[in-house]
Scaffold this motif. Structure first.
Motif, mmCIF file in Angstrom:
data_model
loop_
_atom_site.group_PDB
_atom_site.id
_atom_site.type_symbol
_atom_site.label_atom_id
_atom_site.label_comp_id
_atom_site.label_asym_id
_atom_site.label_seq_id
_atom_site.Cartn_x
_atom_site.Cartn_y
_atom_site.Cartn_z
ATOM 1 N N GLN A 47 56.549 29.485 31.502
ATOM 2 C CA GLN A 47 55.734 30.252 32.741
ATOM 3 C C GLN A 47 56.477 30.359 33.686
ATOM 4 O O GLN A 47 56.801 31.757 33.919
ATOM 5 N N THR A 50 58.462 33.642 32.069
ATOM 6 C CA THR A 50 57.714 34.876 32.035
ATOM 7 C C THR A 50 57.633 35.292 33.566
ATOM 8 O O THR A 50 57.836 36.618 33.782
ATOM 9 N N ASP A 51 57.699 34.393 34.444
ATOM 10 C CA ASP A 51 57.576 34.913 35.953
ATOM 11 C C ASP A 51 58.822 35.329 36.498
ATOM 12 O O ASP A 51 58.876 36.228 37.089
ATOM 13 N N LYS A 294 51.061 34.432 37.536
ATOM 14 C CA LYS A 294 51.384 33.017 36.907
ATOM 15 C C LYS A 294 50.569 31.946 37.632
ATOM 16 O O LYS A 294 50.382 31.725 38.886
ATOM 17 N N ALA A 356 47.892 30.208 28.796
ATOM 18 C CA ALA A 356 48.793 29.693 29.673
ATOM 19 C C ALA A 356 49.671 28.807 28.800
ATOM 20 O O ALA A 356 50.886 28.340 29.443
ATOM 21 N N GLY A 359 52.812 30.410 27.535
ATOM 22 C CA GLY A 359 53.849 30.701 28.222
ATOM 23 C C GLY A 359 53.132 32.242 29.106
ATOM 24 O O GLY A 359 54.146 32.832 29.724
ATOM 25 N N PRO A 361 50.984 35.042 31.370
ATOM 26 C CA PRO A 361 50.324 34.937 32.498
ATOM 27 C C PRO A 361 48.677 35.199 32.361
ATOM 28 O O PRO A 361 48.426 35.599 31.332
#
Length: 787
Positions: A47, A50-51, A294, A356, A359, A361
């Motif tokens: 996560q 990706t963020d 996220k 989620a 990974g 959003p």
């Protein structure tokens, strides 16, 4: 993770959508292998990746990922001694160049934007610097895969000889095709190539005129492509030169392949990193396309999705719902009509969980939470098995039996139309028993049903709550809104009435409904009515609050302008009075000078001390000025120790107010009308204390008192509500005398952060606005410093 559930919830469709944003085959391979993880640490890491990619997209619009190829087969072939083709070598050099561009991009972004990108910086450091190999390849081969003359001196020499030989051959052949007999004997006056040898097209009947070698003929057989005897030796010589050219090219390619083999480890490492970066940005681009954010992940089974949409539905068509469980309750039973959105809600929960844990959003608002489960099980849809000769009920029951054998406290279980397909009374009993079994094992459960018996299930079980999907009887259509805490009720009578069924038939039907069912339906109807009334009251209160806050801001602005203008007028009046006094003094000095002169000239009996007394009287006659505004003295003032609630005169403003609380040893918080401000104690004068007034709180929110904290958390707030809270919070923080505060808005899409920062920059009392540093929350927090 349960493979059947992944298929049922259509996670593969999500993967296909994400794959559409991959920039290279490396990214596509990663996406194709993407699966939900059951490790909390791994999910958090994914996560964060990706963020971080989403942050780069928001700041720069994208990452330069062109020119990346899957060169792993090429590198491995070079390791076993294989010679790579020119195009394969170009792909390797292009990938090296792409890695160099990405390294420079990350370095420039961190330096120019002053943000932290720890994951990308680590990946940048993991990529090897192979610039020398890149230059070696591109110096020998162009981007189209052609080996350049500059690849070696020998190749350049050979190609010069080839061009010279070709030139001589063409000269001789052009002499033949331009001769006076050429028009008669040749099919066309051109020079062409057959079997890598230069030939001319000769008519069949004139083949003996040119002699030489026949290499081809036309489909009709009327034209022969002949290599004239005069150029056979030249073509042989050209052939030898081309063989030497190919030998030199093979030598160059082998040399470059050996250079690739020497850097094989670093190349494979770099390719792996580039694949990971492409994977990160593919997920981030998909998230941007569906307006995703996220989520905060946990391993306590807590789900709190704010305005969640089904990821596979169009954004403008999907109805957003608040879905929460895992804290006050762990099981939800959803009732409602067919096509009302029950199954969509079920799939939204399941698919968001899988996304989620992979990974990705989620299509939710900021501040949402999602749990990491060890397994997700589902029994959704009509799964009648023709091959196994099983009915719908039997097919579902086989699946449910398998689920009950595996489920535990780390599971999320989704049941669609639990107990359907059999006798309603037995089906309802089975549904209740199955729900009890799964609930008692500690799993999180969401089930949909038609059975009225399950409407009371949530009231009789701890940790279970009823929910429903809303149905509008006026339009005879579902609204797809999820109502947690309100069971669904039957709308058959209302719908039948609106469709024209006679009232007498409806009344007769109602006599067959049991008293208990009527009571339950009446209770549900009352709950729905109360909910709608509460929602309307909330909307009205929200509108009133907005109007009141706008009025407060307008009055506050007018009061500030009034005090500023009043002070300006006082200052102008003081300056004007000073000018008049100065002029009067000047005139008096002039008069005294004239008197002295007159005394000397006329021998007048005027003593010097009399002149000094006269001038002193002139000075005393001038009004005294003060740099401060005249303080108002109250006739009722008395000396006493000030206390919260006392009524006081604010001498610097000439206004009365009430003391709120003491903010420091020398300052008090004072409320004058609707304004709250800090005033020095020496500028306050007690008036009276007829009645003890309780100190007012520094701030109120919806009637609940609280003291101003150093942080304001806006996560999960709507955009407009968040900005209203920022206004109120800044006023309260200023009154509290804080030099600096923090506003937590989360990272997400960045829309809330941008809105908050724009509003703060225009505030007259804000000195500086910046993002949080390490330990302060990073880009999810804005730090505000006051003047």
């Amino acid at each position: 993770m349960n493979a059947k559930t992944i298929k049922t919830l259509e996670f593969d469709k999500i993967k296909n959508l994400v794959m559409g944003y991959a920039a290279s085959e490396l990214g596509s391979i990663r996406i194709n292998r993407m699966e939900p993880s059951t490790s909390l640490e791994e999910v958090i890491q994914w996560q964060d990746e990706t963020d971080e990619a989403s942050t780069v997209l928001r700041l720069k619009g994208g990452m330069p990922l062109s020119g990346i190829f899957d060169i792993r087969p090429h590198v491995k072939r070079s390791q076993i001694g294989g010679t790579l083709s020119p195009l394969e070598l170009v792909e390797i050099a292009s990938t090296i160049r792409a890695s160099k561009i990405i390294r420079q991009f990350v370095e420039n972004l961190v330096d120019s934007e002053e943000i932290e990108l720890p994951i990308l910086e680590n990946k940048k450091e993991a990529m090897a610097i192979l610039t020398s190999l890149e230059h070696m390849i591109f110096d020998a081969i162009d981007e189209n895969g052609d080996v350049l003359d500059s690849a070696s001196a020998e190749l350049r020499s050979i190609r010069q000889k080839i061009r010279s030989s070709e030139s001589r051959i063409r000269e001789k052949l052009e002499g033949s095709i331009r001769s006076k007999n050429a028009q008669t004997m040749l099919s066309d006056a051109i020079i062409t190539i057959r079997n890598d040898r230069y030939v001319i097209p000769v008519k069949q009947e004139y083949r003996g005129h040119y002699g030489g070698i026949v290499h081809d003929q036309s489909s009709s057989g009327q034209t022969l492509f002949i290599e004239p005897e005069a150029i056979v030796n030249f073509n042989n010589q050209l052939r030898e030169q081309r063989l030497k050219e190919q030998e030199e090219i093979d030598r160059i390619l082998l040399e470059l392949s050996l250079a690739v083999s020497a850097e094989a480890y670093d190349l494979l490492m770099t390719v792996d990193v580039l694949g990971g970066i492409d994977f990160m940005f593919s997920k981030a681009k998909y998230g941007r396309a569906i307006k995703a954010t996220k989520p905060e992940v946990n391993d306590q089974g807590i789900i709190h999705l704010n305005k969640a949409r089904h990821p596979l539905l169009p954004i403008d068509e999907a109805v957003a719902n608040d879905i929460f469980m895992g804290e006050d309750f762990t099981s939800i039973v959803i009732t409602g009509p067919n096509t009302g959105g029950k199954t969509v809600t079920l799939k939204t929960i399941g698919l968001c969980t899988l996304m989620a844990q992979a990974g990705l959003p989620l299509p939710v608002l900021d501040g949402s939470k999602i749990a990491v489960f060890d397994s997700v099980y589902s029994d959704i849809g009509d799964e009648q098995s023709i091959e196994q000769s099983l009915s719908t009920f039997s097919s579902h029951m086989v699946n449910i039996v398998s689920i009950l054998k595996q489920v535990d406290h780390g599971s999320l279980v989704l049941f669609d139309e639990l107990g359907a397909g059999t006798d309603p009374q037995e089906g309802a009993a089975l549904a209740i028993s199955i729900l009890d079994e799964v609930h008692n094992k500690g799993a999180r459960v969401v089930a949909t049903t038609h059975y009225p018996e399950l409407k009371a299930y949530g009231y009789n079980r701890q940790g279970v709550v009823n929910a429903s999907v809303e149905f509008d009887v006026n339009t005879l259509s579902p609204t797809y809104r999820l109502l947690i805490g309100v069971p669904g009720r039957s709308n058959a009578f209302e719908i039948s009435k609106r469709l024209g069924l006679e009232q007498s038939v409806i009344d007769h039907a109602k006599t067959f409904v049991g008293t208990d069912s009527k009571a339950v339906e009446a209770m549900i109807a009352s709950l729905e009515s109360s909910r709608k009334s509460a929602e309307q009251d909330y909307e009205d209160a929200h509108d009133y609050l907005k109007e009141a806050e706008k009025l407060h801001k307008d009055i506050q602005k007018q009061m500030i302008e009034f005090y500023d203008k009043r002070d300006d007028l006082y200052e102008k009046a003081r300056q004007k009075a000073s000018a008049v006094i100065d002029q009067a003094k000047a005139e008096s000095e002039e008069i005294l000078t004239d008197l002295r002169k007159l005394r000397l000239e006329k021998n007048a009996e005027v003593k010097e001390h009399e002149l000094i007394d006269a001038r002193k009287r002139l000075d005393d006659a001038a009004p005294k000025q003060s740099n401060k505004i005249k303080k108002i003295k109250s006739t009722q003032s008395t000396k006493r120790v000030l206390q919260p609630g006392d009524e006081v005169n604010v001498l610097t403003f000439g206004q009365r107010g009430n003391l709120i609380s003491k903010v420091s040893d020398t300052e008090w918080g004072v409320q004058i009308g609707i304004l709250k401000m800090k005033v020095q104690e020496k500028d306050l004068e007690f008036v009276k204390s007829e009645k003890k007034v309780e100190p007012k709180p520094l701030a109120t929110v919806k009637g609940k008192e609280y003291h101003v904290g150093l942080e304001l958390d806006l996560r999960g707030e709507r955009f407009e509500n968040a900005l209203l809270r920022v206004d109120k919070y800044i006023d309260d923080a200023l009154l509290a005398g804080y030099p600096r505060v923090s506003i937590i808005h989360g990272k997400g899409t960045g829309a809330l952060r941008s809105g908050v920062q724009e509003k703060l920059k225009s505030h007259r009392s804000v000195k500086r606005v910046r993002l949080g540093e390490n330990g302060e929350g990073g880009s999810g927090v804005t730090v505000v410093e006051f003047k």
